[in-house]
Design a protein around this motif. Structure first.
Motif, PDB file in Angstrom:
ATOM      1  N   PRO A   9       0.846  -1.198   0.000  1.00 40.85           N
ATOM      2  CA  PRO A   9       0.000   0.000   0.000  1.00 40.85           C
ATOM      3  C   PRO A   9       0.883   1.250   0.000  1.00 40.85           C
ATOM      4  O   PRO A   9       1.755   1.392   0.847  1.00 40.85           O
ATOM      5  N   ALA A  11      -0.566   4.540  -1.087  1.00 36.67           N
ATOM      6  CA  ALA A  11      -1.456   5.597  -1.575  1.00 36.67           C
ATOM      7  C   ALA A  11      -1.686   6.703  -0.543  1.00 36.67           C
ATOM      8  O   ALA A  11      -2.427   7.641  -0.801  1.00 36.67           O
ATOM      9  N   GLY A  12      -1.034   6.575   0.624  1.00 36.94           N
ATOM     10  CA  GLY A  12      -1.222   7.598   1.665  1.00 36.94           C
ATOM     11  C   GLY A  12      -0.591   8.924   1.251  1.00 36.94           C
ATOM     12  O   GLY A  12       0.232   8.973   0.332  1.00 36.94           O
ATOM     13  N   GLY A  14       1.326  10.910   3.168  1.00 36.68           N
ATOM     14  CA  GLY A  14       2.630  11.202   3.781  1.00 36.68           C
ATOM     15  C   GLY A  14       2.666  12.578   4.422  1.00 36.68           C
ATOM     16  O   GLY A  14       3.646  13.306   4.292  1.00 36.68           O
ATOM     17  N   THR A  15       1.595  12.926   5.141  1.00 37.46           N
ATOM     18  CA  THR A  15       1.493  14.301   5.676  1.00 37.46           C
ATOM     19  C   THR A  15       2.581  14.613   6.720  1.00 37.46           C
ATOM     20  O   THR A  15       2.959  15.763   6.880  1.00 37.46           O
ATOM     21  N   ARG A  16       3.102  13.552   7.370  1.00 35.22           N
ATOM     22  CA  ARG A  16       4.130  13.818   8.389  1.00 35.22           C
ATOM     23  C   ARG A  16       5.425  14.322   7.767  1.00 35.22           C
ATOM     24  O   ARG A  16       6.294  14.819   8.457  1.00 35.22           O
ATOM     25  N   LYS A  26       6.214   9.968  -0.617  1.00 39.00           N
ATOM     26  CA  LYS A  26       7.020   9.608   0.564  1.00 39.00           C
ATOM     27  C   LYS A  26       7.870   8.368   0.265  1.00 39.00           C
ATOM     28  O   LYS A  26       9.018   8.261   0.686  1.00 39.00           O
ATOM     29  N   GLN A 102      -5.685   3.388  -5.621  1.00 40.94           N
ATOM     30  CA  GLN A 102      -6.724   3.608  -4.616  1.00 40.94           C
ATOM     31  C   GLN A 102      -7.195   5.037  -4.872  1.00 40.94           C
ATOM     32  O   GLN A 102      -6.413   5.978  -4.744  1.00 40.94           O
ATOM     33  N   PRO A 105      -7.852   7.927  -0.318  1.00 39.76           N
ATOM     34  CA  PRO A 105      -7.168   7.241   0.785  1.00 39.76           C
ATOM     35  C   PRO A 105      -8.131   6.975   1.954  1.00 39.76           C
ATOM     36  O   PRO A 105      -8.176   7.709   2.934  1.00 39.76           O
ATOM     37  N   GLY A 107      -8.137   4.416   3.928  1.00 41.55           N
ATOM     38  CA  GLY A 107      -7.561   3.613   5.006  1.00 41.55           C
ATOM     39  C   GLY A 107      -6.803   2.410   4.483  1.00 41.55           C
ATOM     40  O   GLY A 107      -6.958   2.010   3.321  1.00 41.55           O
TER      41      GLY A 107
HETATM   42  P1  UTP Z   1       0.195   5.906   7.193  1.00 41.41           P
HETATM   43  O1  UTP Z   1      -0.992   6.613   7.685  1.00 41.41           O
HETATM   44  O2  UTP Z   1       1.279   5.571   8.138  1.00 41.41           O
HETATM   45  O3  UTP Z   1       0.882   6.688   5.997  1.00 41.41           O
HETATM   46  O4  UTP Z   1      -0.270   4.587   6.439  1.00 41.41           O
HETATM   47  P2  UTP Z   1       0.522   8.018   5.228  1.00 41.41           P
HETATM   48  O5  UTP Z   1      -0.929   8.275   5.203  1.00 41.41           O
HETATM   49  O6  UTP Z   1       1.218   7.921   3.910  1.00 41.41           O
HETATM   50  O7  UTP Z   1       1.355   9.075   6.064  1.00 41.41           O
HETATM   51  P3  UTP Z   1       0.940  10.211   7.104  1.00 41.41           P
HETATM   52  O8  UTP Z   1       0.399   9.469   8.311  1.00 41.41           O
HETATM   53  O9  UTP Z   1      -0.054  11.087   6.413  1.00 41.41           O
HETATM   54  O10 UTP Z   1       2.242  10.902   7.368  1.00 41.41           O
HETATM   55  C1  UTP Z   1       0.477   3.364   6.423  1.00 41.41           C
HETATM   56  C2  UTP Z   1       0.654   2.850   5.017  1.00 41.41           C
HETATM   57  O11 UTP Z   1      -0.613   2.615   4.405  1.00 41.41           O
HETATM   58  C3  UTP Z   1      -0.715   3.308   3.178  1.00 41.41           C
HETATM   59  C4  UTP Z   1       0.303   4.436   3.237  1.00 41.41           C
HETATM   60  O12 UTP Z   1       0.737   4.776   1.937  1.00 41.41           O
HETATM   61  C5  UTP Z   1       1.400   3.816   4.096  1.00 41.41           C
HETATM   62  O13 UTP Z   1       2.263   3.017   3.297  1.00 41.41           O
HETATM   63  N1  UTP Z   1      -2.104   3.788   3.035  1.00 41.41           N
HETATM   64  C6  UTP Z   1      -2.732   4.361   4.093  1.00 41.41           C
HETATM   65  C7  UTP Z   1      -2.746   3.651   1.820  1.00 41.41           C
HETATM   66  O14 UTP Z   1      -2.177   3.135   0.834  1.00 41.41           O
HETATM   67  N2  UTP Z   1      -4.016   4.117   1.711  1.00 41.41           N
HETATM   68  C8  UTP Z   1      -4.677   4.672   2.764  1.00 41.41           C
HETATM   69  O15 UTP Z   1      -5.854   5.053   2.590  1.00 41.41           O
HETATM   70  C9  UTP Z   1      -4.007   4.806   3.972  1.00 41.41           C
END
Ligand code: UTP
Length: 290
Positions: A9, A11-12, A14-16, A26, A102, A105, A107
């Protein structure tokens, strides 16, 4: 049955890591000289995985380019005799990659669900590239060995201090062999009374029945479709195990963890480690502002 497919996965948002991750995924941030996601892809490959399935989203096309063959770059390196670099680039693009998007995002559980058609009806691995694990035996190989024994889903876990349990999915269960637990439940980021201090780390082997469980659950913690909730649902019909893996784990999705992973991996690199270690020893190690 062997594990042939692995889902990544990615697709997040990476806001941190903003603003660094505004235009660059990220997963492409470099740890020493390789993008973050490549470490987990190499771990999967050396654990016997044949097919890499990456869940991407908006603005993530650099990941696809990275794992693609770059004909121009490869012929340039060949011409210049830079054969070591050429080998490192060629090896990774020889693996079989599949991508799916995805669209929102919603979850981690939802991200894994996006791979349903590509995984089809066989047990598969899930790797979160943020978790960098430095180990003698690749962690995914440790999990596939456990899977061969128990023939059921296996989650990687690690003991964390009690004051950090609110940051993780935490398992409840019974230890049936040293390091191997039969799971009876999971709680995502417990605010209080964690059932144990065994935290879920981003490596899983899951049976395909997890897709039915993801379909059943709604949004959970943080309004997201959580993989931990789906595993809880799976427990009603199947056994699930958790395994305390051997290895040093860094949460590279977080700034401090990312810096620690960079330093620790660079210290182990021939040609970098010695000078870096000398440089660190020469620093005034008190935190300071300039
Ligand atoms: P995280 O919440 O740790 O990563 O999700 P994020 O959203 O990329 O980073 P922040 O928290 O905003 O900094 C854990 C993993 O799940 C993936 C993210 O890409 C990461 O590899 N993920 C999370 C998805 O692919 N889709 C989602 O809807 C949520």
């Amino acid at each position: 049955m062997s594990i042939r497919k692995a889902v990544f996965p990615a697709a997040g948002f990476g806001t941190r890591f903003l603003p660094a991750t505004k235009a660059i995924p990220k997963e492409m941030l470099p740890l020493v000289d390789k993008p973050l996601i490549q470490y987990a892809v190499e771990e999967a490959s050396s654990s016997g995985i044949e097919e890499i399935i990456i869940i991407t989203g908006m603005g993530k096309s650099a990941i696809e380019d990275h794992f693609d063959v770059s004909f121009q770059l490869e012929s340039l390196l060949k011409e210049k005799g830079k054969l070591d670099i050429l080998k490192s680039i060629e090896e990774i693009s020889e693996l079989h990659f599949a991508y799916t998007r995805q669209k929102k995002p919603l979850g981690l559980g939802h991200a894994v669900y996006c791979a349903k058609n590509l995984v089809d009806d066989e047990p598969f691995a899930v790797l979160l590239g943020d978790d960098i694990i430095d180990s003698k035996v690749p962690v995914l190989k440790q999990l596939t060995d456990v899977f061969t024994d128990v023939n059921a889903s296996v989650i990687a876990v690690q003991r964390v201090p009690t004051d950090q349990t609110h940051l993780y999915g935490i398992i409840d269960g019974v230890e049936i062999k040293p390091g191997l637990h039969r799971v009876s439940g999971l709680v995502e980021k417990p605010k209080d009374n964690p059932p144990s201090n065994l935290a879920v780390i981003g490596r899983y082997i899951l049976t395909p029945e997890i897709f039915t469980s993801i379909e059943k659950i709604g949004a959970g913690s943080g309004g997201e479709i959580q993989l931990t909730d789906a595993i809880n649902d799976l427990l009603a019909s199947e056994e699930v195990y958790a395994f305390e893996f051997e290895g040093d784990r860094y949460d590279a999705g977080d700034k401090l963890g990312f810096l620690k992973a960079n330093i620790s991996l660079a210290l182990k690199r021939p040609g970098l480690g010695e000078e870096l270690s000398e440089f660190i020893r020469g620093l005034d190690l008190k935190p300071r502002r300039t």
